[in-house]
Scaffold this motif. Structure first.
Motif, PDB file in Angstrom:
ATOM      1  N   GLY A 146       0.855  -1.334  -0.019  1.00 51.20           N
ATOM      2  CA  GLY A 146       0.007  -0.049  -0.043  1.00 51.20           C
ATOM      3  C   GLY A 146       0.694   1.315   0.124  1.00 51.20           C
ATOM      4  N   ALA A 147       1.895   1.330  -0.698  1.00 49.91           N
ATOM      5  CA  ALA A 147       2.915   2.231  -0.704  1.00 49.91           C
ATOM      6  C   ALA A 147       2.149   3.708  -1.354  1.00 49.91           C
ATOM      7  CB  ALA A 147       4.168   1.979  -1.752  1.00 49.91           C
ATOM      8  N   GLU A 148       2.281   4.806  -0.546  1.00 49.67           N
ATOM      9  CA  GLU A 148       1.852   6.029  -1.027  1.00 49.67           C
ATOM     10  C   GLU A 148       2.802   6.987  -1.544  1.00 49.67           C
ATOM     11  OE1 GLU A 148      -0.860   7.665   1.814  1.00 49.67           O
ATOM     12  OE2 GLU A 148      -2.487   6.158   1.631  1.00 49.67           O
ATOM     13  N   THR A 149       3.965   6.666  -0.947  1.00 47.53           N
ATOM     14  CA  THR A 149       5.283   7.464  -1.277  1.00 47.53           C
ATOM     15  C   THR A 149       6.458   6.621  -1.690  1.00 47.53           C
ATOM     16  OG1 THR A 149       5.849   7.872   0.737  1.00 47.53           O
ATOM     17  CG2 THR A 149       4.417   9.461  -0.191  1.00 47.53           C
ATOM     18  N   VAL A 150       7.343   6.989  -2.385  1.00 47.96           N
ATOM     19  CA  VAL A 150       8.566   5.944  -2.751  1.00 47.96           C
ATOM     20  C   VAL A 150       9.730   6.879  -3.015  1.00 47.96           C
ATOM     21  CG1 VAL A 150       7.316   3.942  -3.512  1.00 47.96           C
ATOM     22  CG2 VAL A 150       7.943   5.787  -5.161  1.00 47.96           C
ATOM     23  N   ASP A 151      10.572   6.597  -2.721  1.00 50.35           N
ATOM     24  CA  ASP A 151      11.942   7.203  -2.985  1.00 50.35           C
ATOM     25  C   ASP A 151      12.502   6.643  -4.404  1.00 50.35           C
ATOM     26  OD1 ASP A 151      14.613   8.011  -3.248  1.00 50.35           O
ATOM     27  OD2 ASP A 151      15.257   7.959  -1.151  1.00 50.35           O
ATOM     28  N   VAL A 152      12.301   7.384  -5.359  1.00 53.74           N
ATOM     29  CA  VAL A 152      12.483   6.771  -6.787  1.00 53.74           C
ATOM     30  C   VAL A 152      13.852   6.472  -6.988  1.00 53.74           C
ATOM     31  CG1 VAL A 152      10.320   7.885  -7.685  1.00 53.74           C
ATOM     32  CG2 VAL A 152      12.266   8.980  -7.782  1.00 53.74           C
ATOM     33  N   ALA A 290       8.124  13.596 -12.189  1.00 51.35           N
ATOM     34  CA  ALA A 290       7.081  14.250 -11.009  1.00 51.35           C
ATOM     35  C   ALA A 290       6.972  15.579 -10.750  1.00 51.35           C
ATOM     36  CB  ALA A 290       7.475  13.241  -9.920  1.00 51.35           C
ATOM     37  N   ARG A 291       8.227  16.294 -10.996  1.00 47.29           N
ATOM     38  CA  ARG A 291       8.346  17.605 -10.931  1.00 47.29           C
ATOM     39  C   ARG A 291       7.546  18.613 -12.059  1.00 47.29           C
ATOM     40  NH1 ARG A 291      14.407  18.884 -10.286  1.00 47.29           N
ATOM     41  NH2 ARG A 291      13.693  20.913 -10.446  1.00 47.29           N
ATOM     42  N   HIS A 292       7.374  17.919 -13.084  1.00 44.85           N
ATOM     43  CA  HIS A 292       6.878  18.433 -14.345  1.00 44.85           C
ATOM     44  C   HIS A 292       5.655  18.050 -14.960  1.00 44.85           C
ATOM     45  CE1 HIS A 292      11.173  19.855 -14.075  1.00 44.85           C
ATOM     46  NE2 HIS A 292      10.631  20.895 -14.621  1.00 44.85           N
ATOM     47  N   PRO A 293       4.677  18.107 -14.515  1.00 45.28           N
ATOM     48  CA  PRO A 293       3.364  17.245 -14.757  1.00 45.28           C
ATOM     49  C   PRO A 293       3.031  17.524 -16.147  1.00 45.28           C
ATOM     50  CG  PRO A 293       2.565  19.120 -13.358  1.00 45.28           C
ATOM     51  CD  PRO A 293       4.147  19.041 -13.094  1.00 45.28           C
ATOM     52  N   GLU A 294       3.217  18.706 -16.996  1.00 44.56           N
ATOM     53  CA  GLU A 294       2.904  18.769 -18.273  1.00 44.56           C
ATOM     54  C   GLU A 294       3.702  17.869 -19.019  1.00 44.56           C
ATOM     55  OE1 GLU A 294       6.411  21.653 -17.483  1.00 44.56           O
ATOM     56  OE2 GLU A 294       4.939  20.779 -16.435  1.00 44.56           O
ATOM     57  N   GLN A 428       2.622   3.649 -16.943  1.00 43.33           N
ATOM     58  CA  GLN A 428       1.266   2.994 -17.298  1.00 43.33           C
ATOM     59  C   GLN A 428       0.480   3.026 -16.139  1.00 43.33           C
ATOM     60  OE1 GLN A 428       2.538  -0.659 -19.405  1.00 43.33           O
ATOM     61  NE2 GLN A 428       1.198  -0.083 -21.078  1.00 43.33           N
ATOM     62  N   ASP A 429       0.762   2.684 -15.149  1.00 42.94           N
ATOM     63  CA  ASP A 429      -0.057   2.476 -13.942  1.00 42.94           C
ATOM     64  C   ASP A 429      -0.095   3.501 -12.910  1.00 42.94           C
ATOM     65  OD1 ASP A 429      -0.698  -0.174 -15.195  1.00 42.94           O
ATOM     66  OD2 ASP A 429       0.774  -1.003 -13.910  1.00 42.94           O
ATOM     67  N   HIS A 430       0.825   4.630 -13.075  1.00 42.31           N
ATOM     68  CA  HIS A 430       0.908   5.547 -11.852  1.00 42.31           C
ATOM     69  C   HIS A 430       1.333   7.126 -12.568  1.00 42.31           C
ATOM     70  CE1 HIS A 430       2.506   1.786 -10.321  1.00 42.31           C
ATOM     71  NE2 HIS A 430       2.098   2.097  -9.283  1.00 42.31           N
ATOM     72  N   GLU A 431       0.545   7.964 -11.631  1.00 39.64           N
ATOM     73  CA  GLU A 431       0.958   9.309 -11.737  1.00 39.64           C
ATOM     74  C   GLU A 431       1.855   9.548 -10.571  1.00 39.64           C
ATOM     75  OE1 GLU A 431      -2.709  11.519 -11.833  1.00 39.64           O
ATOM     76  OE2 GLU A 431      -3.275  10.612 -13.903  1.00 39.64           O
ATOM     77  N   ARG A 454      11.682  11.698  -2.952  1.00 41.32           N
ATOM     78  CA  ARG A 454      10.370  10.952  -2.684  1.00 41.32           C
ATOM     79  C   ARG A 454       9.228  11.633  -3.553  1.00 41.32           C
ATOM     80  NH1 ARG A 454       9.928  12.675   3.391  1.00 41.32           N
ATOM     81  NH2 ARG A 454      10.778  14.364   2.450  1.00 41.32           N
ATOM     82  N   CYS A 455       8.369  10.609  -4.146  1.00 39.35           N
ATOM     83  CA  CYS A 455       7.207  10.898  -5.001  1.00 39.35           C
ATOM     84  C   CYS A 455       6.088  10.165  -4.460  1.00 39.35           C
ATOM     85  CB  CYS A 455       7.583  10.452  -6.586  1.00 39.35           C
ATOM     86  SG  CYS A 455       8.997  11.574  -7.201  1.00 39.35           S
ATOM     87  N   ARG A 456       4.812  11.029  -4.435  1.00 34.32           N
ATOM     88  CA  ARG A 456       3.689  10.455  -4.121  1.00 34.32           C
ATOM     89  C   ARG A 456       3.339   9.603  -5.434  1.00 34.32           C
ATOM     90  NH1 ARG A 456       2.902  15.748  -2.160  1.00 34.32           N
ATOM     91  NH2 ARG A 456       2.676  15.761   0.071  1.00 34.32           N
ATOM     92  N   LEU A 457       2.745   8.452  -5.110  1.00 34.72           N
ATOM     93  CA  LEU A 457       2.125   7.612  -6.238  1.00 34.72           C
ATOM     94  C   LEU A 457       0.601   7.532  -6.185  1.00 34.72           C
ATOM     95  CD1 LEU A 457       4.137   4.130  -5.403  1.00 34.72           C
ATOM     96  CD2 LEU A 457       4.524   6.047  -7.327  1.00 34.72           C
ATOM     97  N   LYS A 458       0.012   7.692  -7.262  1.00 38.43           N
ATOM     98  CA  LYS A 458      -1.260   7.412  -7.602  1.00 38.43           C
ATOM     99  C   LYS A 458      -1.547   6.367  -8.678  1.00 38.43           C
ATOM    100  CE  LYS A 458      -5.439  10.238  -8.899  1.00 38.43           C
ATOM    101  NZ  LYS A 458      -6.130  11.654  -9.083  1.00 38.43           N
ATOM    102  N   ARG A 459      -2.408   5.578  -8.542  1.00 35.88           N
ATOM    103  CA  ARG A 459      -2.735   4.609  -9.360  1.00 35.88           C
ATOM    104  C   ARG A 459      -3.490   5.416 -10.424  1.00 35.88           C
ATOM    105  NH1 ARG A 459      -2.444  -0.846  -7.958  1.00 35.88           N
ATOM    106  NH2 ARG A 459      -2.832  -1.167  -9.977  1.00 35.88           N
TER     107      ARG A 459
END
Length: 462
Positions: A146-152, A290-294, A428-431, A454-459
């Motif tokens: 159930g990871a919500e954040t990971v150190d990429v 992750a820092r540049h959503p566009e 493919q599976d994450h933002e 660290r980045c937040r993961l969103k399915r």
């Protein structure tokens, strides 16, 4: 290729006034921030400078070359005049062996001849499914806990190590990975510390640092020797076609095959160069997206259009040009080998300055990749710098994340294959959304992250 040497018609390169401690030169600048020191030296003094470090009597001088043209001269055009004879490469040899990374002359040519067929594009492409399996294993682990954040950067280091160890060792991957994770950081820090030190105690002295390195060295050698002995005993009749099996068989027909010690040295170099460099590219590519959503949205659009949810393979690399541009831009900003050292055999001239015989020379992708002559607004993340048209308009060595010339990295296609597949499957599976916007860095054998990324993961939903 003939070397265009000179007896010194150019001028002596300037010595930057950095912190400027009279007794230590730039020793503290290099120790505290070598990458920033190189950037400042180019900005203030030009494309060829001398940096001195250490107290009188132990002072070292390194000639730094920052232009694309100078890098091409050192790495390619006059490669025979710039050898891996410096103290840093000697420390790598003593810790990891005289494999493809450090060998020279006849040794290098023989090793390259034996290894090259295993790294053709056709050969490397057969490892795509193994890479995809390891990415699935990683992301399944995120979901299971159930990871919500990971150190990429940390997560990609583990992924890259497992992938290269699996391709090398096949079913022996778990034991090898545990030992490499424990021992490589010890030896990497030890090599960097000794490589840059003006005076160091002999390795035989029982200092705490020497003892820690010796234990790590013995563990690494022992696991490699055991796996190699088992594979040699099994021969080509053994199960699987991992890279070690192919290395064992290389050269058997003409009697030039590697002996057990040489096999171990190749394996250790592949483990070292094959996971730290790819991990850096992958980790920072994810962090930059992750820092540049566009730009992340453009990558998602390409993946959805090309793959439509299926697992990528080697044949998909050419169909994912934007994702490849993202990786190239990440490697521009965060090159895994930010400084490459050589030693000049004969005096030569670079950029109007004399490089004397015997001089230590550094070309720095970290600096050249940020040189305003080749890169507009160089600190900005912009994957469109790597469209075919933009690449064709730049000098060849404005960008050299895999080195260049006759000593260019043999594994660069494997690194790109692994990186594109891993990025594609994760995105493919994450933002991703960045938590840490800046990551402190250091330069040892390779570029190192000193803090979390660290980045937040969103399915993503279908």
């Amino acid at each position: 290729m003939a070397t265009n040497t000179t007896t010194g018609t150019g001028t002596t390169p300037p010595i930057p006034e950095l912190t400027g401690l009279p007794l230590l030169g730039s020793l503290l600048d290099l120790k505290n921030d070598s990458l920033g020191t190189f950037l400042k030296a180019r900005r203030d003094h030009g494309d060829v400078v001398r940096i001195t470090a250490g107290p009188p009597g132990m002072r070292a001088t390194v000639h730094c070359v920052f232009s694309a043209e100078g890098a091409q001269q050192v790495l390619a055009g006059e490669a025979a005049n710039f050898r891996k004879d410096n103290a840093f490469y000697q420390e790598i040899r003593e810790s990891f062996g005289n494999g493809l990374l450090t060998s020279q002359d006849a040794d290098y040519l023989r090793q390259r001849r034996l290894v090259q067929p295993l790294f053709t594009r056709r050969s490397v492409d057969t490892y795509a499914s193994a890479v995809a399996d390891e990415v699935t294993r990683l992301t399944d682990g995120w979901h299971a806990r159930g990871a919500e954040t990971v150190d990429v950067v940390h997560e990609m280091t583990g992924l890259a190590l497992r992938a290269v160890a699996r391709i090398l060792f096949g079913t022996d991957v778990d034991e090898a990975v545990g030992i490499v994770e424990r021992c490589f950081p010890v030896l990497g820090a030890y090599v960097a510390r000794r490589g840059y030190s003006p005076r160091k105690p002999p390795r035989s002295w029982p200092t705490p640092s020497n003892r820690r390195a010796a234990v790590a060295h013995e563990e690494l050698y022992a696991v490699c020797d055991r796996i190699i002995a088992e594979r040699r005993a099994a021969g080509t009749a053994g199960e699987g076609r991992d890279l070690l099996t192919l290395l064992v068989a290389a050269g058997e027909e003409d009697g030039s095959a590697f002996d057990p010690a040489e096999l171990r040295e190749q394996v250790l170099v592949f483990l070292l160069a094959g996971h730290e460099t790819t991990a850096t590219s992958l980790g920072f590519a994810l962090h930059l997206l992750a820092r540049h959503p566009e730009h992340q949205a453009r990558a998602h659009e390409e993946l959805d259009r090309v793959l439509a949810g299926r697992t990528p393979g080697a044949a998909d690399l050419d169909a994912l040009p934007y994702l490849t541009q993202v990786l190239k831009e990440a490697m521009r900003l965060f090159p895994a080998a930010p400084a490459i050292g050589r030693r000049a055999v004969a005096a030569t001239e670079i950029g109007g300055h004399t490089i004397p015989a015997g001089a230590d020379v550094i070309v720095s992708s970290w600096v050249t990749h940020r040189h305003p002559r080749y890169w507009e607004d160089p600190e900005r993340f912009d994957p469109d710098r790597f469209t075919p048209e933009a690449e064709a308009a730049r000098p060849r060595y404005a960008y050299f994340p895999f080195g260049g010339g006759p000593r260019a990295c043999i594994g660069q296609h494997f690194s790109m294959l692994e990186s594109v597949i891993a990025l594609a499957m994760i995105l493919q599976d994450h933002e991703l959304e960045a938590i840490d916007t800046q990551v402190p860095l250091d330069s040892a054998i390779t570029l190192q992250a000193l803090g979390p990324a660290r980045c937040r993961l969103k399915r993503r939903t279908a």
